[in-house]
Scaffold this motif. Structure first.
Motif, PDB file in Angstrom:
ATOM      1  N   PHE A   1       0.816  -1.209   0.000  1.00 52.05           N
ATOM      2  CA  PHE A   1       0.000   0.000   0.000  1.00 52.05           C
ATOM      3  C   PHE A   1       0.854   1.265   0.000  1.00 52.05           C
TER       4      PHE A   1
ATOM      5  N   LYS B   1       2.038   1.545  -3.638  1.00 47.69           N
ATOM      6  CA  LYS B   1       0.965   1.955  -4.544  1.00 47.69           C
ATOM      7  C   LYS B   1       0.701   3.458  -4.454  1.00 47.69           C
ATOM      8  N   THR B   2       0.838   4.004  -3.247  1.00 43.34           N
ATOM      9  CA  THR B   2       0.655   5.447  -3.091  1.00 43.34           C
ATOM     10  C   THR B   2       1.646   6.215  -3.951  1.00 43.34           C
TER      11      THR B   2
ATOM     12  N   ASP C   1      -4.419  -5.689 -10.472  1.00 43.55           N
ATOM     13  CA  ASP C   1      -4.611  -5.050  -9.174  1.00 43.55           C
ATOM     14  C   ASP C   1      -4.297  -3.562  -9.254  1.00 43.55           C
ATOM     15  N   GLU C   2      -3.174  -3.227  -9.859  1.00 42.33           N
ATOM     16  CA  GLU C   2      -2.781  -1.821  -9.985  1.00 42.33           C
ATOM     17  C   GLU C   2      -3.739  -1.055 -10.884  1.00 42.33           C
TER      18      GLU C   2
ATOM     19  N   PHE D   1      -7.018  -1.712 -11.543  1.00 40.50           N
ATOM     20  CA  PHE D   1      -8.339  -1.495 -10.959  1.00 40.50           C
ATOM     21  C   PHE D   1      -8.285  -0.601  -9.724  1.00 40.50           C
ATOM     22  N   GLU D   2      -7.174  -0.603  -9.024  1.00 38.50           N
ATOM     23  CA  GLU D   2      -7.061   0.348  -7.918  1.00 38.50           C
ATOM     24  C   GLU D   2      -7.019   1.777  -8.458  1.00 38.50           C
ATOM     25  N   ALA D   3      -6.238   1.997  -9.513  1.00 37.71           N
ATOM     26  CA  ALA D   3      -6.187   3.325 -10.120  1.00 37.71           C
ATOM     27  C   ALA D   3      -7.550   3.724 -10.677  1.00 37.71           C
TER      28      ALA D   3
ATOM     29  N   THR E   1     -10.470   2.733  -9.628  1.00 31.33           N
ATOM     30  CA  THR E   1     -11.344   3.050  -8.503  1.00 31.33           C
ATOM     31  C   THR E   1     -11.057   4.430  -7.941  1.00 31.33           C
ATOM     32  N   LEU E   2      -9.785   4.807  -7.857  1.00 27.16           N
ATOM     33  CA  LEU E   2      -9.430   6.138  -7.361  1.00 27.16           C
ATOM     34  C   LEU E   2      -9.988   7.236  -8.256  1.00 27.16           C
TER      35      LEU E   2
ATOM     36  N   THR F   1     -13.970   7.259  -8.013  1.00 29.98           N
ATOM     37  CA  THR F   1     -14.452   7.820  -6.753  1.00 29.98           C
ATOM     38  C   THR F   1     -13.926   9.226  -6.509  1.00 29.98           C
TER      39      THR F   1
ATOM     40  N   LYS G   1     -10.964  10.336  -6.031  1.00 29.91           N
ATOM     41  CA  LYS G   1      -9.829  10.506  -5.138  1.00 29.91           C
ATOM     42  C   LYS G   1      -8.661  11.148  -5.884  1.00 29.91           C
TER      43      LYS G   1
END
Length: 271
Positions: free
Chosen positions: A169, A172-173, A193-194, A196-198, A200-201, A204, A206
């Protein structure tokens, strides 16, 4: 002095009487934590700190891990704060050097460097190595954010600025905070993973104005079809959000998407 008048140390409060209610019993404060009844410790924090007897298990406890996590953020921020414009490139560590995907990664790294962007990868072999190699050979900044794994051998030789992390984590930040966008080469679970996390950010809010470019229609087309034909059809996602992902086979177009996005709205990085 009677028992009721004894003043305990280190934040403890005395009970008012033998027959007091539970909320009137002694309580022990360690920062924001309050301990009562059976949770009261037998020693003070300072005493435990200065005592050199006993096991060293404390270096593996959760409070100590918080310090390690904090140090990873501090080191990462310090190393990358003056990096300048950058793009994070993701892709599989299993990509072979003689494969088309590796050559594609080299082209991406080279094109980004020529456009004035530093290239940030996970620092490993395969597609990550390819992007770092392209950036280095084009005279650009080549960055690798490594992760402690039991089956990988550290940073690839084309990384000029490398930061190694224990925690995913924290790593990833750094990928998001110091990049103007993502270019995603063919990859596996880690790449997904990378990605879909991006996504999602961005979805949403972020982060804003953060382009996500998938490179390789043969590879990524099926995923986009599933997202639209299954997830959207079942109402699990808003079909409009799929526009956050842009698909191309052209390296120059991928870089152009990044540049145009940066011109339209300046990215807002997470604080």
């Amino acid at each position: 002095m009677t028992e009721q008048e004894i003043e305990p140390t280190d934040g403890a409060r005395p009970a008012r009487s033998q027959g007091s209610s539970p909320d009137e019993e002694w309580e022990y404060h360690t920062g924001p934590v309050t301990l009562r009844r059976s949770r009261l410790p037998g020693t003070t924090t300072d005493q435990r700190l200065l005592d050199n007897k006993g096991r060293a298990d404390w270096v593996h406890t959760d409070p100590w891990r918080v310090m390690r996590i904090q140090s990873e953020f501090v080191e990462g921020f310090g190393a990358l704060a003056e990096l300048g414009p950058a793009v994070s490139v993701f892709g599989s560590a299993r990509t072979k050097v003689d494969s088309p995907h590796y050559r594609l990664g080299v082209e991406v790294g080279r094109a980004l460097a020529k456009a004035g962007y530093a290239v940030i990868t996970g620092g490993g072999p395969g597609a990550m190595e390819a992007a770092n190699r392209g950036a280095l050979e084009a005279g650009g900044a080549s960055v690798g954010l490594g992760i402690e794994l039991p089956f990988e051998a550290g940073l690839n030789p084309y990384v000029d600025l490398g930061v190694n992390f224990r925690y995913f984590f924290a790593r990833k930040t750094m990928f998001v905070k110091y990049a103007q966008g993502f270019i995603v080469l063919p990859g596996g679970f880690g790449t997904l993973d990378e990605l879909f996390e991006a996504l999602t950010l961005v979805q949403t809010q972020k982060v804003t104005s953060f382009p996500l470019v998938l490179l390789g229609s043969d590879y990524w087309g099926g995923l986009l079809g599933w997202l639209e034909g299954t997830l959207a059809d079942h109402g699990m996602i808003n079909v409009e959000d799929l526009r956050l992902l842009q698909l191309t086979d052209d390296v120059d177009e991928a870089v152009r998407i990044i540049i145009e996005s940066e011109r339209n709205v300046a990215p807002k990085r997470p604080e």
